[in-house]
Motif scaffolding. Structure first.
Motif, PDB file in Angstrom:
ATOM      1  N   MET A  37       2.193   2.145   6.502  1.00 24.02           N
ATOM      2  CA  MET A  37       0.786   1.760   6.643  1.00 24.02           C
ATOM      3  C   MET A  37       0.503   0.489   5.839  1.00 24.02           C
ATOM      4  SD  MET A  37      -1.420   5.318   6.692  1.00 24.02           S
ATOM      5  CE  MET A  37      -0.779   6.064   5.214  1.00 24.02           C
ATOM      6  N   TYR A  80      -4.392  -0.515  12.842  1.00 22.12           N
ATOM      7  CA  TYR A  80      -3.782   0.531  13.675  1.00 22.12           C
ATOM      8  C   TYR A  80      -3.597   0.043  15.104  1.00 22.12           C
ATOM      9  CZ  TYR A  80      -6.175   3.066  17.458  1.00 22.12           C
ATOM     10  OH  TYR A  80      -6.666   3.435  18.680  1.00 22.12           O
ATOM     11  N   HIS A  84      -0.045   0.025  17.342  1.00 19.76           N
ATOM     12  CA  HIS A  84       0.146   0.728  18.619  1.00 19.76           C
ATOM     13  C   HIS A  84       0.321  -0.252  19.790  1.00 19.76           C
ATOM     14  CE1 HIS A  84      -1.263   5.108  17.580  1.00 19.76           C
ATOM     15  NE2 HIS A  84      -0.308   4.670  16.800  1.00 19.76           N
ATOM     16  N   GLU A 110       7.599   6.674  13.577  1.00 16.23           N
ATOM     17  CA  GLU A 110       6.933   6.340  12.327  1.00 16.23           C
ATOM     18  C   GLU A 110       5.746   5.396  12.566  1.00 16.23           C
ATOM     19  OE1 GLU A 110      10.147   6.458  12.920  1.00 16.23           O
ATOM     20  OE2 GLU A 110      11.051   7.727  11.372  1.00 16.23           O
ATOM     21  N   ILE A 112       4.003   5.133  15.418  1.00 16.75           N
ATOM     22  CA  ILE A 112       2.937   5.895  16.092  1.00 16.75           C
ATOM     23  C   ILE A 112       2.128   6.659  15.035  1.00 16.75           C
ATOM     24  CG2 ILE A 112       2.430   7.801  17.680  1.00 16.75           C
ATOM     25  CD1 ILE A 112       5.029   6.968  19.213  1.00 16.75           C
ATOM     26  N   LEU A 113       2.839   7.313  14.115  1.00 14.68           N
ATOM     27  CA  LEU A 113       2.151   8.115  13.092  1.00 14.68           C
ATOM     28  C   LEU A 113       1.398   7.246  12.089  1.00 14.68           C
ATOM     29  CD1 LEU A 113       4.846  10.878  12.558  1.00 14.68           C
ATOM     30  CD2 LEU A 113       2.599  11.157  13.605  1.00 14.68           C
ATOM     31  N   ASP A 116      -1.764   6.424  13.844  1.00 15.72           N
ATOM     32  CA  ASP A 116      -2.651   7.602  13.866  1.00 15.72           C
ATOM     33  C   ASP A 116      -3.301   7.817  12.490  1.00 15.72           C
ATOM     34  OD1 ASP A 116      -1.877   8.008  16.478  1.00 15.72           O
ATOM     35  OD2 ASP A 116      -0.515   9.665  16.032  1.00 15.72           O
ATOM     36  N   ALA A 117      -2.493   7.673  11.453  1.00 12.31           N
ATOM     37  CA  ALA A 117      -3.000   7.898  10.092  1.00 12.31           C
ATOM     38  C   ALA A 117      -4.027   6.831   9.709  1.00 12.31           C
ATOM     39  CB  ALA A 117      -1.841   7.917   9.095  1.00 12.31           C
ATOM     40  N   LEU A 119      -5.979   5.084  11.798  1.00  8.60           N
ATOM     41  CA  LEU A 119      -7.206   5.338  12.567  1.00  8.60           C
ATOM     42  C   LEU A 119      -8.028   6.449  11.901  1.00  8.60           C
ATOM     43  CD1 LEU A 119      -9.120   5.297  14.990  1.00  8.60           C
ATOM     44  CD2 LEU A 119      -7.372   6.421  16.361  1.00  8.60           C
ATOM     45  N   THR A 120      -7.355   7.498  11.507  1.00  5.95           N
ATOM     46  CA  THR A 120      -8.044   8.626  10.866  1.00  5.95           C
ATOM     47  C   THR A 120      -8.610   8.202   9.513  1.00  5.95           C
ATOM     48  OG1 THR A 120      -6.309   9.977  11.880  1.00  5.95           O
ATOM     49  CG2 THR A 120      -7.789  11.077  10.343  1.00  5.95           C
ATOM     50  N   LYS A 121      -7.839   7.393   8.784  1.00  7.81           N
ATOM     51  CA  LYS A 121      -8.253   6.942   7.449  1.00  7.81           C
ATOM     52  C   LYS A 121      -9.551   6.144   7.496  1.00  7.81           C
ATOM     53  CE  LYS A 121      -6.248   7.109   3.335  1.00  7.81           C
ATOM     54  NZ  LYS A 121      -5.758   8.431   2.893  1.00  7.81           N
TER      55      LYS A 121
ATOM     56  N   TYR B  80      -5.148  15.715  20.868  1.00 10.41           N
ATOM     57  CA  TYR B  80      -4.484  14.415  20.664  1.00 10.41           C
ATOM     58  C   TYR B  80      -3.152  14.613  19.961  1.00 10.41           C
ATOM     59  CZ  TYR B  80      -3.746  12.216  16.070  1.00 10.41           C
ATOM     60  OH  TYR B  80      -3.211  11.846  14.862  1.00 10.41           O
ATOM     61  N   LEU B 119      -8.552  11.084  19.500  1.00 11.37           N
ATOM     62  CA  LEU B 119      -8.748  11.100  18.042  1.00 11.37           C
ATOM     63  C   LEU B 119     -10.058  10.404  17.667  1.00 11.37           C
ATOM     64  CD1 LEU B 119      -7.974  11.358  15.060  1.00 11.37           C
ATOM     65  CD2 LEU B 119      -6.270   9.570  15.373  1.00 11.37           C
ATOM     66  N   PHE B 123     -14.501  11.842  16.217  1.00  8.75           N
ATOM     67  CA  PHE B 123     -15.455  11.335  15.226  1.00  8.75           C
ATOM     68  C   PHE B 123     -16.751  10.864  15.886  1.00  8.75           C
ATOM     69  CE2 PHE B 123     -11.326  11.181  13.103  1.00  8.75           C
ATOM     70  CZ  PHE B 123     -11.639  11.947  11.993  1.00  8.75           C
ATOM     71  N   GLY B 152      -5.426  13.437   8.791  1.00  6.85           N
ATOM     72  CA  GLY B 152      -4.745  12.175   8.513  1.00  6.85           C
ATOM     73  C   GLY B 152      -3.466  12.289   7.700  1.00  6.85           C
ATOM     74  N   ASP B 153      -3.154  11.223   6.974  1.00  3.54           N
ATOM     75  CA  ASP B 153      -1.884  11.178   6.237  1.00  3.54           C
ATOM     76  C   ASP B 153      -1.838  12.214   5.116  1.00  3.54           C
ATOM     77  OD1 ASP B 153      -3.875   9.538   4.939  1.00  3.54           O
ATOM     78  OD2 ASP B 153      -2.301   8.824   3.603  1.00  3.54           O
ATOM     79  N   VAL B 157      -1.139  14.471  10.024  1.00  2.00           N
ATOM     80  CA  VAL B 157      -0.188  13.384  10.302  1.00  2.00           C
ATOM     81  C   VAL B 157       0.907  13.347   9.239  1.00  2.00           C
ATOM     82  CG1 VAL B 157       0.106  10.885  10.506  1.00  2.00           C
ATOM     83  CG2 VAL B 157      -1.833  11.984  11.608  1.00  2.00           C
ATOM     84  N   TYR B 161       4.812  13.766   9.974  1.00  2.58           N
ATOM     85  CA  TYR B 161       5.747  12.741   9.475  1.00  2.58           C
ATOM     86  C   TYR B 161       6.910  13.403   8.725  1.00  2.58           C
ATOM     87  CZ  TYR B 161       7.635   8.535   7.519  1.00  2.58           C
ATOM     88  OH  TYR B 161       8.484   7.513   7.214  1.00  2.58           O
TER      89      TYR B 161
END
Lengths: 297, 297
Positions: A37, A80, A84, A110, A112-113, A116-117, A119-121, B80, B119, B123, B152-153, B157, B161
């Motif tokens: 990240m 992110y 992607h 890795e 992709i994740l 995803d992380a 975007l969520t963050k 997702y 995802l 939100f 998330g991380d 996620v 991971y």
């Protein structure tokens, strides 16, 4: 122009300081996820979207730290999307900002994740009291909602989807406009919006800021399409002429290079006109519009 | 058991009615994107997470519609995660719930984007006044924050991971616990949490609900690992013994099949004990715990 470059510099520093503290590893089992990240977060982008948040907020207040979580969240979403977009199944780009793309450096799963992380963050950051205790809840909810709209299927993801679906097909002006309005302009528009609501803009002002953001965003993408044709790989830090080679739906493909330049100028004019009522309080936003028009990379 | 099955049925209907209205196509350029999202959203899952939101909320109120946006959002996040987990670069599963996985049915780029859009949509749903005008802003911000943390991380996620990074390596009990606490239990814990804060649980009650969610979530994953070994492909609707073949870090791999069953029972006991002070108001949650322990698919 010097002024706006130092404004970009200050915006970058504020956001990077924030992100540096926010993205720290929490477990021995996710060291490489955090590293992945951070690799893309600190790859040295222009930080255009944070600068737009700050410039829009700056119309109302100069307490810039207040709005840093919003500026950071939108940069995290942008990051992110680049990870992607570069994936083999998507645009299959192995270079980004002069370095190997995230999936080249860390592996595909890795990347992709990591995306995803990130975007969520962004939504974690927007809703985190500990990093922004003073932002009122109603502003926060409003900001989360608009960011989600701008980033999701009704915005950025929808634009990227249409972009991929259009590859190899003849592009119409409606399709190109749809792609760029959603893929690029939606998030840029949202950046200006977030600065405005954080600053306390009224409905009329929000409308004007949104109009600026939309047209500046469209201009940004037209210039991006033009640079893909006219710039060198080194200047741009990524592979060029990929759009042409993969028959992407771009402005130059629809309007020719000259027509695309005119289109960008028209968009920038409309963007700047939207801000007339703010007078010289909007100078920083206007300078960013000028920067978008004249950028070489 | 019949009671809990009809509770699942009612939860499903509420959430599916909501999702059906929420996921409608908005543009001729994104028809297939919407279709791809709906394909996985309506693939006929158990809707365990929404049921947990409702059951937790049900301790405090029976006005279930109030909390539907939270129940829907968490199911959207779960969906997702299944799409992205199945991707060739990740677990490379071509079957899910008895049907071709999303990327088999729609293509890989399309599946990545459908996942990204879902995802983001979670939100949007959480922060949308039009679908839940009565949820106070502070609850909403709190819910967005906890869902982002859980997904998330630092949650799901991160667990996925660690799961991928552990493939082919000898699993320790610490690693297996980390993976399942994050990959599976975090979101299940969050479901129970969301029901609690929407219902107005106090700090002590929230703590008890979180404890229930965490242990029930861990039990759920242990049973999942066991079913991967003992169940048939038809019952499970996905390819079995994949975990063993790809040397995944699972409970049976660390504790043996019998040891894993004991572990699941211990987790369920701890989960149920966490709810003692709620008396019979927690009956639905307890029945869900029993369902988790006894499920065959």
């Amino acid at each position: 122009m010097n002024n706006i470059l130092s404004f970009f510099q200050e915006s970058s520093e504020r956001v990077e300081h924030f992100l540096d503290k926010k993205f720290v590893n929490s477990s021995i089992y996710t060291v490489k996820l955090t590293e992945g990240m951070r690799y893309s977060l600190f790859a040295g982008g222009k930080r255009l979207r944070p600068a737009l948040v700050y410039a829009s907020y700056g119309i109302f207040s100069d307490d810039y730290d207040y709005v840093t979580p919003f500026a950071a969240a939108i940069e995290v979403i942008h990051t992110y999307s680049l990870i992607h977009d570069d994936l083999p199944a998507m645009d299959n780009d192995d270079m980004r900002r002069g370095k190997p793309s995230n999936h080249i450096a860390f592996g595909e799963a890795e990347a992709i994740l990591a995306g995803d992380a990130l975007l969520t963050k962004a939504f974690e950051i927007m809703s985190d009291y500990t990093v922004s205790p003073n932002i009122p809840d109603n502003i926060r909810v409003n900001a989360v909602y608009k960011l989600a709209l701008a980033a999701g299927d009704l915005g950025m993801v929808g634009g990227q989807y249409a972009d991929i679906a259009a590859e190899g097909r003849k592009a119409t002006s409606e399709l190109v406009e749809f792609i760029h309005k959603n893929k690029t302009a939606a998030l840029i528009e949202c950046a200006v919006y977030l600065g405005g609501i954080a600053g306390g803009a009224d409905d009329k002002q929000i409308e004007q800021l949104i109009s600026f953001g939309r047209y500046a965003g469209l201009a940004f993408q037209v210039i991006d399409d033009i640079l893909d044709i006219t710039s060198s790989s080194e200047t741009l830090g990524k592979n060029i002429q990929k759009d042409i080679n993969s028959h992407k739906a771009t402005y130059p493909a629809v309007y020719s290079l000259e027509g695309a330049k005119n289109k960008a100028e028209q968009y920038i004019d409309k963007a700047c006109k939207s801000l007339e009522s703010f007078g010289d309080k909007a100078d920083t936003l206007l300078s960013i519009a000028e920067f978008i028009m004249e950028r070489k990379s």
